[in-house]
Design a protein around this motif. Structure first.
Motif, mmCIF file in Angstrom:
data_model
loop_
_atom_site.group_PDB
_atom_site.id
_atom_site.type_symbol
_atom_site.label_atom_id
_atom_site.label_comp_id
_atom_site.label_asym_id
_atom_site.label_seq_id
_atom_site.Cartn_x
_atom_site.Cartn_y
_atom_site.Cartn_z
ATOM 1 N N VAL A 16 -3.968 -10.730 -15.529
ATOM 2 C CA VAL A 16 -4.701 -9.457 -15.451
ATOM 3 C C VAL A 16 -6.186 -9.725 -15.219
ATOM 4 N N PHE A 17 -6.802 -8.810 -14.484
ATOM 5 C CA PHE A 17 -8.230 -8.899 -14.162
ATOM 6 C C PHE A 17 -9.066 -8.681 -15.431
ATOM 7 N N VAL A 18 -10.086 -9.511 -15.619
ATOM 8 C CA VAL A 18 -10.995 -9.341 -16.761
ATOM 9 C C VAL A 18 -12.012 -8.245 -16.418
ATOM 10 N N CYS A 59 -5.535 1.791 -9.894
ATOM 11 C CA CYS A 59 -5.748 0.326 -9.948
ATOM 12 C C CYS A 59 -6.251 -0.069 -11.334
ATOM 13 N N SER A 60 -5.470 0.234 -12.349
ATOM 14 C CA SER A 60 -5.973 0.233 -13.727
ATOM 15 C C SER A 60 -6.088 -1.147 -14.378
ATOM 16 N N GLY A 61 -5.329 -2.145 -13.902
ATOM 17 C CA GLY A 61 -5.426 -3.488 -14.491
ATOM 18 C C GLY A 61 -5.134 -3.461 -15.981
ATOM 19 N N GLU A 95 -0.991 1.369 -12.048
ATOM 20 C CA GLU A 95 -1.127 -0.060 -11.712
ATOM 21 C C GLU A 95 0.164 -0.531 -11.044
ATOM 22 N N LEU A 96 0.014 -1.349 -10.019
ATOM 23 C CA LEU A 96 1.159 -1.800 -9.223
ATOM 24 C C LEU A 96 1.757 -3.112 -9.732
ATOM 25 N N ASP A 97 0.897 -4.050 -10.068
ATOM 26 C CA ASP A 97 1.341 -5.411 -10.361
ATOM 27 C C ASP A 97 2.079 -5.485 -11.710
ATOM 28 N N THR A 98 3.221 -6.164 -11.726
ATOM 29 C CA THR A 98 4.048 -6.182 -12.941
ATOM 30 C C THR A 98 3.330 -6.848 -14.115
ATOM 31 N N VAL A 100 3.590 2.810 -13.368
ATOM 32 C CA VAL A 100 3.663 1.612 -12.543
ATOM 33 C C VAL A 100 3.943 2.087 -11.117
ATOM 34 N N GLY A 101 2.938 1.942 -10.262
ATOM 35 C CA GLY A 101 3.093 2.471 -8.910
ATOM 36 C C GLY A 101 1.999 1.969 -7.993
ATOM 37 N N ASP A 102 2.205 2.219 -6.700
ATOM 38 C CA ASP A 102 1.315 1.737 -5.646
ATOM 39 C C ASP A 102 0.398 2.889 -5.222
ATOM 40 N N VAL A 103 -0.898 2.690 -5.316
ATOM 41 C CA VAL A 103 -1.820 3.786 -4.966
ATOM 42 C C VAL A 103 -1.782 4.116 -3.469
ATOM 43 N N THR A 104 -1.193 3.218 -2.664
ATOM 44 C CA THR A 104 -1.080 3.535 -1.234
ATOM 45 C C THR A 104 0.151 4.409 -0.961
ATOM 46 N N CYS A 119 -11.837 4.508 -10.128
ATOM 47 C CA CYS A 119 -11.090 3.448 -9.453
ATOM 48 C C CYS A 119 -11.973 2.236 -9.207
ATOM 49 N N ASN A 120 -11.531 1.114 -9.738
ATOM 50 C CA ASN A 120 -12.138 -0.168 -9.402
ATOM 51 C C ASN A 120 -11.058 -0.979 -8.684
ATOM 52 N N PRO A 121 -10.953 -0.804 -7.368
ATOM 53 C CA PRO A 121 -9.861 -1.459 -6.636
ATOM 54 C C PRO A 121 -10.225 -2.908 -6.316
ATOM 55 N N LYS A 161 -5.182 -12.870 -7.567
ATOM 56 C CA LYS A 161 -5.733 -12.656 -6.205
ATOM 57 C C LYS A 161 -5.642 -11.195 -5.790
ATOM 58 N N ARG A 162 -4.507 -10.581 -6.123
ATOM 59 C CA ARG A 162 -4.279 -9.191 -5.732
ATOM 60 C C ARG A 162 -5.298 -8.240 -6.387
ATOM 61 N N ALA A 163 -5.895 -8.691 -7.487
ATOM 62 C CA ALA A 163 -6.873 -7.852 -8.191
ATOM 63 C C ALA A 163 -8.256 -7.961 -7.567
ATOM 64 N N VAL A 164 -8.471 -9.029 -6.801
ATOM 65 C CA VAL A 164 -9.828 -9.335 -6.340
ATOM 66 C C VAL A 164 -9.997 -9.065 -4.835
HETATM 67 C C1 LIG Z 1 -10.403 -5.216 -9.605
HETATM 68 S S1 LIG Z 1 -8.937 -4.984 -10.555
HETATM 69 C C2 LIG Z 1 -9.528 -3.679 -11.602
HETATM 70 C C3 LIG Z 1 -8.791 -3.522 -12.889
HETATM 71 C C4 LIG Z 1 -9.464 -2.528 -13.861
HETATM 72 N N1 LIG Z 1 -9.524 -1.201 -13.288
HETATM 73 C C5 LIG Z 1 -10.842 -2.999 -14.230
HETATM 74 O O1 LIG Z 1 -11.826 -2.399 -13.762
HETATM 75 O O2 LIG Z 1 -10.963 -3.965 -14.995
HETATM 76 C C6 LIG Z 1 -7.893 -4.142 -9.382
HETATM 77 C C7 LIG Z 1 -6.485 -3.809 -9.884
HETATM 78 O O3 LIG Z 1 -5.791 -3.092 -8.841
HETATM 79 C C8 LIG Z 1 -4.442 -3.490 -8.842
HETATM 80 N N2 LIG Z 1 -3.892 -3.139 -7.518
HETATM 81 C C9 LIG Z 1 -4.049 -3.815 -6.343
HETATM 82 N N3 LIG Z 1 -3.431 -3.155 -5.350
HETATM 83 C C10 LIG Z 1 -2.870 -2.052 -5.899
HETATM 84 C C11 LIG Z 1 -2.116 -0.969 -5.371
HETATM 85 N N4 LIG Z 1 -1.813 -0.907 -4.062
HETATM 86 N N5 LIG Z 1 -1.706 0.014 -6.206
HETATM 87 C C12 LIG Z 1 -2.007 -0.053 -7.541
HETATM 88 N N6 LIG Z 1 -2.736 -1.049 -8.097
HETATM 89 C C13 LIG Z 1 -3.160 -2.039 -7.292
HETATM 90 C C14 LIG Z 1 -4.504 -4.972 -9.129
HETATM 91 O O4 LIG Z 1 -3.256 -5.457 -9.572
HETATM 92 C C15 LIG Z 1 -5.597 -5.005 -10.212
HETATM 93 O O5 LIG Z 1 -5.046 -4.859 -11.480
#
Ligand SMILES: C[S@@+](CC[C@H](N)C(=O)[O-])C[C@H]1O[C@@H](n2cnc3c(N)ncnc32)[C@H](O)[C@@H]1O
Length: 272
Positions: free
Chosen positions: A83-85, A113-115, A136-139, A158-162, A179-181, A199-202
């Motif tokens: 998970v993203f810090v 994109c809640s992380g 949030e998408l990632d398991t 648990v879902g994809d924002v796209t 949103c912090n994508p 990687k997917r978070a960044v």
């Molecule tokens: C930069 S992190 C931000 C996490 C948290 N909001 C924060 O600010 O600490 C981005 C998050 O978006 C999630 N993410 C990436 N693509 C996504 C998608 N298509 N749908 C939902 N979540 C997604 C990642 O798994 C990651 O947890």
């Protein structure tokens, strides 16, 4: 002990060696950092435990992974591998939506994109009347989110924002979207600590904008007129994200805002 620990961290290139040393020692001996000055002896087992953590920090494992949590506004969230810090600059997004949420009787907020859930949990903490939904998408990240949300009012999706179907039931009923994508351009050199974030978070494509159009579209569908969007972006994006909103007639009052180090960092906009 602290002097020696800080020296080891400084040599490893850590920006804040003394603070990190104090936080690690305070974690190991279970004493608040502000009370460390009152401690004059530590058990030998703590010396060993601190040494183990210092070795990991010298290898640039994030401090938050070592202590298992990250502070965010008035709360703490559990974090670790997968998970993203949460970062301090993201805290500003909450300030941007609080006035709107506090002006409404039964506000609804969505964190896309809640992380770890940092944004969603902070909003729920500061607006006790709000219904808060975290997507949030990632398991692996969703597992941390679910753990952090347990016992709070935050609802996890648990879902994809796209995916236009995600949280469709909230269409036109939301007062604030935060949103912090992922937004870092793929080829960017990142600090050693960032390599511990998924990687997917960044990263988000060659220009870091891969998710922005979908996030903006989803926010436009979810928000009711007058609802507020706060969307974080890379400092290299300058006004690109604000321009996307400015040229979209669903939005008004588009503002590009700076973070605590005065770099362009997030956009706020109001649903027309
Ligand atoms: C930069 S992190 C931000 C996490 C948290 N909001 C924060 O600010 O600490 C981005 C998050 O978006 C999630 N993410 C990436 N693509 C996504 C998608 N298509 N749908 C939902 N979540 C997604 C990642 O798994 C990651 O947890």
């Amino acid at each position: 002990m602290l002097d020696e620990a800080a020296a080891r961290l400084a040599i490893a290139g850590i920006d804040t060696p003394r603070v990190d040393a104090e936080l690690l020692l305070s974690h190991v001996i279970g004493v608040r950092r502000s009370r460390l000055l009152m401690i004059d002896t530590v058990h030998p087992s703590a010396v060993v435990a601190l040494d183990r953590l210092l070795k990991r920090r010298v290898a640039r494992e994030p401090l938050q992974h070592l202590v298992g949590r990250a502070p965010f506004r008035h709360i703490q969230v559990a974090v670790g591998p997968g998970v993203f810090v949460p970062r301090p600059e993201t805290e500003l997004l909450v300030d941007a939506v609080l006035p709107r949420l506090r002006a409404v009787a039964e506000p609804v907020a969505v964190d896309l994109c809640s992380g770890s859930g940092a944004l969603a949990l902070a909003v729920a903490d500061e607006v006790p009347t709000a219904r808060v939904i975290a997507v949030e998408l990632d398991t692996d990240a969703a597992n941390w989110l679910t753990r952090n949300a347990r016992g709070t009012r935050v609802e996890v999706v648990v879902g994809d924002v796209t995916d236009p179907g995600v949280v469709r039931d909230l269409t036109g009923r939301v007062d604030a979207v935060v949103c912090n994508p992922p937004y870092v351009p793929d080829a960017t050199e990142v600090s050693p600590e960032v390599r511990f974030d998924p990687k997917r978070a960044v990263f988000a494509g060659p220009d870091g904008l891969a998710l922005m159009p979908d996030v903006i579209a989803r926010a436009a569908e979810l928000l009711r007129p007058g609802g507020v969007l706060a969307l974080e972006h890379d400092d290299t994006h300058a006004t690109v994200v604000a321009d996307l909103l400015d040229t979209d007639d669903r939005w008004q009052d588009v503002l590009d805002r700076r973070d605590l180090t005065d770099r362009p960092r997030y956009v706020t906009a109001v649903r027309r």
